[in-house]
Design a protein around this motif. Structure first.
Motif, mmCIF file in Angstrom:
data_model
loop_
_atom_site.group_PDB
_atom_site.id
_atom_site.type_symbol
_atom_site.label_atom_id
_atom_site.label_comp_id
_atom_site.label_asym_id
_atom_site.label_seq_id
_atom_site.Cartn_x
_atom_site.Cartn_y
_atom_site.Cartn_z
ATOM 1 N N GLY A 47 1.021 24.946 6.028
ATOM 2 C CA GLY A 47 2.039 23.909 5.879
ATOM 3 C C GLY A 47 1.429 22.592 5.471
ATOM 4 O O GLY A 47 0.221 22.384 5.572
ATOM 5 N N ASP A 48 2.273 21.724 4.968
ATOM 6 C CA ASP A 48 1.834 20.400 4.545
ATOM 7 C C ASP A 48 2.920 19.420 4.963
ATOM 8 O O ASP A 48 4.032 19.473 4.468
ATOM 9 N N MET A 49 2.593 18.572 5.921
ATOM 10 C CA MET A 49 3.581 17.605 6.377
ATOM 11 C C MET A 49 3.646 16.453 5.390
ATOM 12 O O MET A 49 2.638 15.813 5.116
ATOM 13 N N GLU A 107 0.858 -1.183 0.000
ATOM 14 C CA GLU A 107 0.000 0.000 0.000
ATOM 15 C C GLU A 107 0.892 1.231 0.000
ATOM 16 O O GLU A 107 1.884 1.279 0.728
ATOM 17 N N GLU A 108 0.542 2.213 -0.816
ATOM 18 C CA GLU A 108 1.226 3.502 -0.745
ATOM 19 C C GLU A 108 0.212 4.535 -0.325
ATOM 20 O O GLU A 108 -0.933 4.509 -0.772
ATOM 21 N N TRP A 109 0.629 5.403 0.525
ATOM 22 C CA TRP A 109 -0.330 6.359 1.070
ATOM 23 C C TRP A 109 0.357 7.670 1.412
ATOM 24 O O TRP A 109 1.473 7.682 1.920
ATOM 25 N N ALA A 110 -0.292 8.735 1.108
ATOM 26 C CA ALA A 110 0.203 10.052 1.496
ATOM 27 C C ALA A 110 -0.914 10.743 2.265
ATOM 28 O O ALA A 110 -1.852 11.248 1.659
ATOM 29 N N PRO A 111 -0.854 10.706 3.585
ATOM 30 C CA PRO A 111 -1.922 11.351 4.340
ATOM 31 C C PRO A 111 -1.922 12.866 4.114
ATOM 32 O O PRO A 111 -0.862 13.457 3.962
ATOM 33 N N ARG A 114 -6.175 -7.409 -3.231
ATOM 34 C CA ARG A 114 -6.539 -6.689 -2.010
ATOM 35 C C ARG A 114 -7.660 -7.452 -1.324
ATOM 36 O O ARG A 114 -8.346 -8.257 -1.951
ATOM 37 N N ALA A 138 4.208 13.034 4.809
ATOM 38 C CA ALA A 138 4.357 11.816 5.600
ATOM 39 C C ALA A 138 3.924 10.612 4.772
ATOM 40 O O ALA A 138 3.138 9.781 5.211
ATOM 41 N N GLU A 139 4.468 10.547 3.546
ATOM 42 C CA GLU A 139 4.122 9.421 2.681
ATOM 43 C C GLU A 139 4.730 8.138 3.245
ATOM 44 O O GLU A 139 5.795 8.180 3.840
ATOM 45 N N TYR A 140 4.050 7.035 3.023
ATOM 46 C CA TYR A 140 4.657 5.782 3.426
ATOM 47 C C TYR A 140 4.260 4.648 2.490
ATOM 48 O O TYR A 140 3.300 4.743 1.729
ATOM 49 N N VAL A 141 5.057 3.607 2.537
ATOM 50 C CA VAL A 141 4.783 2.388 1.785
ATOM 51 C C VAL A 141 4.708 1.262 2.798
ATOM 52 O O VAL A 141 5.598 1.121 3.630
ATOM 53 N N TYR A 142 3.631 0.511 2.756
ATOM 54 C CA TYR A 142 3.450 -0.595 3.676
ATOM 55 C C TYR A 142 3.391 -1.880 2.860
ATOM 56 O O TYR A 142 2.470 -2.078 2.080
ATOM 57 N N VAL A 165 -1.817 15.913 5.555
ATOM 58 C CA VAL A 165 -1.560 16.482 6.881
ATOM 59 C C VAL A 165 -1.292 17.972 6.722
ATOM 60 O O VAL A 165 -0.169 18.441 6.853
ATOM 61 N N LYS A 166 -2.335 18.689 6.362
ATOM 62 C CA LYS A 166 -2.181 20.128 6.172
ATOM 63 C C LYS A 166 -2.458 20.838 7.492
ATOM 64 O O LYS A 166 -3.250 20.366 8.301
#
Lengths: 166, 155
Positions: free
Chosen positions: B18-20, A20-24, B145, B22-26, A26-27
């Motif tokens: 602002g924009d944090m 899974e790729e995800w970019a929350p 999935r 915080a991308e991730y790959v699981y 977070v603004k």
């Protein structure tokens, strides 16, 4: 599949495994408050402003609406010159992304003239030899052209040695 | 004098946007990867502990009872029973749903595991212990999935 858990997968291997790729999103919005808003708006005009507390007589810079010494609201806006003294400095051989660089970035804390002790802003230094940067050096702000200013602390490009200084 | 008194021109107030990042790959991992890949083929996979015989669905790499590594893969039937359920009236963004949905924890037949999924039954018809069967998406729509299972319904 890797033999050991915790091993980093290459981008080729990544295509083969389910993931899974995800970019929350977070603004955030950070409100600058009354004192900091005025400070930034004055920067756009090319001026530095502080707040004075009539009880302890301190000039607080950057401005605060509340005196943390006297526990009371501060009283008065005061304009300050764009000159000051180097309080502390550092020669950084890493850039903002922690990459190694050849020419150091000069940064430090500047005590602005007219503000009380133990106050100052952190900024860049330029137009000087890194060897000449020292505690107590008198410096002056170099501003961006007026039309490029946006009400940010970067409206000051950097501080340079005051005329007559080395 | 209060602070509020001084605020006369709210347009002078500044804020910082602002924009944090915080991308991730699981990654689904050594045990999760074949489970999802087999779902794409329309099969539900579990792992069986050689020591105690417990069957984990979704598949696990280690037996939490025996603390041993599990290497035996077993295909499990795609039917189970409703272990617990809830009737949902709002979607994930809290918008009211047109029709309430039933979501359940389904214990898979012949295993010690199960998972949460949607039930294609009316809220008044659902009860704990009822048998249900997985309905898969059409083969071309599957993407590896858990949503490759469309829902569970009465057999």
């Amino acid at each position: 599949m890797k033999k050991f858990a915790g091993e980093r997968l290459s981008s080729e291997e990544m295509k083969e495994v389910t993931h899974e790729e995800w970019a929350p999103a977070v603004k955030y919005a950070w409100s600058c408050g009354e004192a900091m808003s005025r400070f930034l708006n004055e920067l756009k005009k090319g001026k530095l402003i502080g707040r004075k507390c009539h009880k302890c007589k301190r000039v607080i810079f950057p401005p605060k609406m509340f005196c943390e010494f006297c526990f009371r609201p501060t009283d008065e806006w005061v304009y300050l010159p764009d000159t000051g003294t180097v309080m502390t400095y550092s020669l950084s051989y890493l850039d903002k992304d922690a990459r190694r660089i050849e020419e150091p970035i000069l940064v430090g804390v500047i005590a602005i003239d007219g503000a009380s002790e133990h106050m100052g802003i952190m900024h860049y230094f330029s137009e000087m030899d890194p060897d000449d940067l020292d505690f107590g050096l008198k410096v002056k702000a170099v501003w961006k052209p007026e039309k490029e200013r946006e009400g940010s602390v970067t409206d000051i490009k950097y501080f340079k040695p005051l005329e007559g200084e080395k | 004098m209060t602070f509020v008194d001084r605020i006369e021109r709210p347009e002078d107030f500044r804020h910082w946007l602002g924009d944090m990042e915080a991308e991730y790959v699981y990654t689904s991992g050594i045990a999760g990867d074949p489970f999802l890949k087999e779902l794409k083929k329309g099969k539900i996979l579990g792992t069986k502990c050689d020591n105690c015989g417990k069957v984990y669905v979704p598949s696990r790499m280690y037996c939490e009872e025996c603390f041993v590594e599990i290497t035996r893969w077993v295909e499990v039937p795609n039917d189970g029973i409703v272990d617990t359920y809830t009737v949902v009236h709002v979607d994930r963004d809290e918008n009211l749903l047109e029709k309430p949905e039933v979501w359940a924890f389904i214990r898979m037949e012949g295993t010690d595991g199960g998972f949460v999924h949607k039930l294609n039954v009316l809220p008044e018809d659902v009860n704990i212990g009822m048998p249900v069967k997985a309905v898969f998406k059409s083969k071309k729509d599957r993407e590896g999935r858990i949503t490759d299972i469309l829902y569970f319904e009465k057999p």
